[in-house]
Design an enzyme around this catalytic site. Structure first.
Site, PDB file in Angstrom:
ATOM      1  N   SER A   1      38.562  42.444  55.242  1.00 51.45           N
ATOM      2  CA  SER A   1      39.451  43.142  54.319  1.00 51.45           C
ATOM      3  C   SER A   1      40.241  44.232  55.027  1.00 51.45           C
ATOM      4  O   SER A   1      39.782  44.815  56.002  1.00 51.45           O
ATOM      5  CB  SER A   1      38.670  43.772  53.163  1.00 51.45           C
TER       6      SER A   1
ATOM      7  N   LYS B   1      32.677  39.611  50.096  1.00 54.73           N
ATOM      8  CA  LYS B   1      34.125  39.800  50.197  1.00 54.73           C
ATOM      9  C   LYS B   1      34.809  39.419  48.876  1.00 54.73           C
ATOM     10  O   LYS B   1      35.755  40.062  48.426  1.00 54.73           O
ATOM     11  CB  LYS B   1      34.693  38.973  51.349  1.00 54.73           C
TER      12      LYS B   1
ATOM     13  N   HIS C   1      34.347  42.162  46.527  1.00 59.87           N
ATOM     14  CA  HIS C   1      35.269  43.222  46.961  1.00 59.87           C
ATOM     15  C   HIS C   1      36.653  42.971  46.359  1.00 59.87           C
ATOM     16  O   HIS C   1      37.267  43.863  45.778  1.00 59.87           O
ATOM     17  CB  HIS C   1      35.349  43.237  48.495  1.00 59.87           C
ATOM     18  N   ASN C   2      37.120  41.746  46.474  1.00 63.07           N
ATOM     19  CA  ASN C   2      38.451  41.442  45.955  1.00 63.07           C
ATOM     20  C   ASN C   2      38.510  41.528  44.432  1.00 63.07           C
ATOM     21  O   ASN C   2      39.504  41.975  43.869  1.00 63.07           O
ATOM     22  CB  ASN C   2      38.885  40.051  46.413  1.00 63.07           C
TER      23      ASN C   2
ATOM     24  N   GLU D   1      38.817  44.993  43.674  1.00 64.00           N
ATOM     25  CA  GLU D   1      40.185  45.372  44.033  1.00 64.00           C
ATOM     26  C   GLU D   1      41.152  45.006  42.897  1.00 64.00           C
ATOM     27  O   GLU D   1      42.009  45.818  42.528  1.00 64.00           O
ATOM     28  CB  GLU D   1      40.531  44.630  45.327  1.00 64.00           C
TER      29      GLU D   1
END
Lengths: 625, 625
Positions: A293, A348, A351-352, A355
């Site tokens: 990222s 990940k 995480h996105n 986000e």
């Protein structure tokens, strides 16, 4: 590395060697300068040296070369005519590049005659040619060329012979940035891109545009690309997630050998990654699914990296990954072994998803503020927030975006309100449904993007609605600030809950605090609150278990309530704020109305129910009619 | 069907035949009573009949049998000693069950001697034994037993020989109900259940408990089960979705032949169904993924059925499925070919997702009302609604639930507020994410169930919240009624949008109006509004395109706004109502704040954006810093 220029007397070892030394910034040495005194005397007296004379001399050279190598390399001119001499010189760990300067007897003979003060006679040259055993390896250069041409040729060959530490497949935005990041850190990197229609020049353009980096080798041939890598080979794939990854793996594996490492640095679906780990393990090849990222800038300057797979696999690439990753406030790498199988890509993915939610919360803040304020004023308000514990990368870029003008107009105002999405947001939501994890906040953010894409329908439906022309009260900024603070905490709570539940479900044994730590720099959702999260998640299983934080949420409930009321009043979509609020209210309500759902399910499907006043192990069925 | 009891004179054809006729409720006939006059004369005069004498008699019997068969069957006593006689009797479409009563010469001879007034001599018996050609088919019964034993034996064999029209695998709640439904419609049904530990008696218990149905055959052996089915075999699997289905298919296929049909009547994942259709097609076996809705009662009395697969496959089972399904208001079956692959299960999945939302909306209505009213009063309010266009099955059962008392207390009040879920709700939400379909309403309903399951955490967190003791204003019932009306329309809109988008994505060519029609009866979400939907979706692509309906939504916006404000005021979770409201507001807002999202994506990921003032085909990138 020591580059040895070899060949008969008069082939140009000294001239070419000195020139090459100049270009590569390495010292130049002449082997003849290291003869022991007895040899020098013999030569002075025209007594030929025999092989036992040469042995002490060669041993001296070996020791010198070890020293030069440690000092950063050197160039050595040394005739080394016999293979046995070269074997002695190679009897060390020093990496040697042999350069054989080859020319005909006539050519060299003529050149020697033109030289002054040279003790070489034609007979002696003849005997050298007789002794010469042409090496079957190394760089061979024909000296019947200009010095410049010869130097250029040697340089090119040297570059090609150099083994790269890492290979990068796929020169998209992220692949390019990652390659440059490695090159800048001093690593030799090989890069490969397919040369399909429209992509023929991707590699050469990249090499040309970045010619200040001498340590990047470009390839359009996969076999040559793999050959350029040191063993075990370490290759990071930076292509579009999905079937393309399997395609690359299939093309790649014939050139790999047991112990090589493939890293998938894209946003692959974690279940696919787990399958690939298993598949390649059966072939003896390591596969690491590594979330990366930080976008273009992060990849270039230091991303946050989330590698998953076997620990053993990770350890083979850890030095490089930790070198190129971002660093946290204690200068520790924002890269840490996440867990087995697809754990890296799962983390990940979440995480996105987080986000998506963080971005949507800012979009909703903007939606509220833009009814009353100009962009500059909104930027001012957000700048105030950015100076508090709300500070974050996304808030920072939002302020910059709000201020950005081109030709005297705000760029933001002319951007179409249709948001794209690339999978990881919806995957997070889907994973949450599978895991029974409550994921209302990021789901609402994904749906908000879907709704944004229905621009034409929205335009048409909105024309049927009578627009209100009532005057708008300015929103209460302090309410909004605290509502934003509240919603962000809830977003982090739901995101880490999703990771925690996956860790339990898949036996991944994930360390939430460590994941928060590698998200404190390099990645898109880095923030002051992420720094706080490292400590909170070190102490507590979830954010809600932190009583100080929990109490701060209680206090902010009234703020977010006010914002929702405000949005209701002025018809502002505010689903992500609401999702945070409703989750909070639901989670702090002892008795929900789900008893009715259970009654209905038992009524039409005989699904049974539990009772409040009895053991949870007992299931009841009522004959409702 | 005609059951022919055959054998030599004195074997007991008349006695046993009359008894059997009594038990089966069929008329009994003696073949000898149908001889032409000339034959009767001959017999009276002890002139033996030859084969040409018998021909007219046999032809009379054939005509009689055709008639008896039409009238519902009969039992015929007829010696039919020669195969050639039996061939003549079989020369019709009438289905015949041959029962051969066999005994030794001694036994029958002794019995005949005990009879009075019988013209049979030992010699004649001897000649009959000589003429007798024992059939190689039919039911053979040894007459050296009590009449009861013989009758019992014949009955059992008759039952076993009967070929079933349909087979049902899996006797859970739905499998049992479906089997009884078929049996009640007069179909012969074979049922099978595995006999693993704890399930050994499932089949026998089911047969015993339903012994009024003589047309159900039970099996614990899969091979015997398949043998009991007419060809091509039609088998519906009613086991838990997932790997169990593949297990049953694997066990079943060795006993099937080309052209047989397997129906999966469970809630399988539509992609699995598509795979199974393809897999079994390669073996020449039809596979129909058939969603069945209606719960226990629906399956028993007539469910709504959503079959998917090839049209050819469907046509083989259509008569039975349409016979046992519910009927709409025009008496048309609530069963219709949906589309290829997993289309049937997809549509059922969305049905269930909509059901989740419909149930959650009622739970939220209840959550609001229960703060001010007792259960009986809530039931009264909902009964008023049920007398309007809001009428629905789920509303009806909710009213019944609210009124249900056991030992003077309301059952509902003692049910634990932890709602279960079985997959189809979350699958719908996941499919929506994959298809880019906005599915906020049913997603929120699924998440609400997840939250309900966190009872212990909710209890603990709620203890930290200071409970308000402010007096509660009674909610405005008319607002709530219209808000409920509004939210239900939005739920149907999102649900059918999901189906529409899937139809486009997978080229299924689904007929939304027809889907609404088969949901007007038999299924859980049947309602007055579903009836309206048949017409709306016949005329319009989506509900929003119906301007009358759209305008009614505009009017109700203020009602749902009031309800949300009320919920905000009293801390009532109301996510599904909100999701409907927010979707509406978003879809009727021309300019959302997604331009900020696009700016952010372009800022950190160079994802580019479109402009409001330029072609949608043009993508821009800004250097933001």
């Amino acid at each position: 590395m020591v580059i040895i220029l070899m060949g008969v007397s008069g082939c140009g070892k000294t001239t070419i060697g000195k020139q090459l030394a100049l270009e590569l910034g390495l010292p130049f040495f002449d082997a003849d300068d290291f003869h022991p005194k007895v040899n020098i005397e013999k030569m002075k007296n025209n007594v030929p040296l025999n092989d036992s004379d040469r042995l002490p001399w060669l041993n001296i050279l070996v020791e010198k070369m070890i020293h030069w190598d440690k000092m950063g390399g050197a160039i050595l001119a040394c005739s080394a005519l016999k293979e046995s001499y070269r074997t002695i010189l190679s009897s060390t760990q020093t990496s040697i590049s042999w350069v054989f300067l080859s020319g005909t007897f006539e050519l060299i003979s003529n050149r020697l005659k033109a030289r002054k003060n040279h003790y070489m006679t034609t007979d002696l040259l003849q005997s050298q040619f007789e002794i010469l055993e042409v090496p079957k390896y190394g760089i061979h250069v024909n000296i019947d060329n200009s010095i410049d041409e010869i130097i250029k040729h040697i340089n090119l060959k040297l570059k090609l012979m150099k083994q790269s530490v890492f290979g990068v497949i796929g020169l998209g935005v992220m692949g390019k940035s990652l390659s440059l990041n490695m090159a800048e850190k001093g690593l030799n990197v090989s890069v490969y891109n397919r040369s399909e229609e429209g992509e023929e020049k991707v590699v050469s353009n990249f090499i040309n545009e970045n010619d200040t980096f001498k340590n990047i080798l470009g390839f359009n041939d996969l076999k040559q690309f793999v050959r350029s890598l040191e063993k075990p080979s370490k290759i990071v794939i930076m292509v579009k997630a999905g079937e393309a990854i399997d395609g690359v793996i299939d093309q790649l594996t014939p050139y790999l050998t047991i112990g090589d490492v493939i890293i998938d640095g894209g946003n692959s679906y974690y279940e696919d990654t787990a399958n690939r780990v298993g598949y390649l393990k059966s072939k003896g090849i390591h596969f690491v699914g590594c979330g990366i990222s930080g976008g273009e800038e992060g990849a270039r300057k230091g991303p946050s990296m989330m590698p998953g797979g076997s620990l053993d696999s990770y350890q083979k690439i850890a030095p490089v990954l930790e070198l190129i990753s971002a660093k946290d406030k204690n200068d520790q790498p924002c890269c840490s072994y996440i867990g087995p199988d697809g754990a890296g890509h799962f983390v990940k993915m979440v995480h996105n998803g987080m986000e998506y939610a963080e971005m949507q919360l800012l979009a909703e803040v903007y939606a509220i503020l833009k009814l009353s304020f100009a962009n500059e004023k909104i930027a001012d308000i957000l700048s105030d927030w950015h100076s508090t514990d709300l500070s974050s990368y996304l808030l920072e870029i939002t302020i910059n975006i709000l201020q950005k003008k081109e030709k005297n107009t705000y760029v933001l105002d002319s951007i179409l309100d249709v948001a794209g999405n690339k999978g990881t947001g919806s995957w997070s939501s889907k994973a949450a449904f599978d895991l029974g994890s409550v994921n209302t906040i990021m789901s609402s953010a994904v749906f908000a993007r879907y709704i944004s894409s229905l621009k034409q329908k929205r335009k048409s439906y909105s024309s049927l609605i009578k627009q209100s022309n009532k005057e708008i009260d300015v929103p209460h900024i302090k309410d909004l600030e605290n509502a934003y603070r509240f919603a962000r905490i809830l977003n982090h709570h739901q995101g880490f809950e999703l990771i925690r539940l996956a860790s339990i479900e898949y036996n991944w044994n994930l360390n939430l605090s460590e994941i928060a730590r590698i998200w404190t720099n390099g990645c898109i959702i880095r923030s002051n609150f992420m720094e706080q999260s490292v400590e909170i998640l070190k102490e507590h299983e979830t954010y809600f278990e932190d009583t100080v934080l929990f109490k701060s949420l209680i206090i902010k409930e009234s703020n977010i309530k006010e914002c929702i009321s405000y949005a209701l009043k002025y018809r502002i979509p505010l689903d992500t704020f609401w999702s945070a609020y409703n989750y909070w209210v639901s989670m702090t309500t002892e008795n929900l109305s789900a008893n009715l759902i259970q009654a209905q399910r038992d009524y039409f499907g005989a699904h049974t129910y539990q009772r409040k006043d009895d053991s949870l192990l007992k299931f009841y069925h009522t004959n409702w009619i």
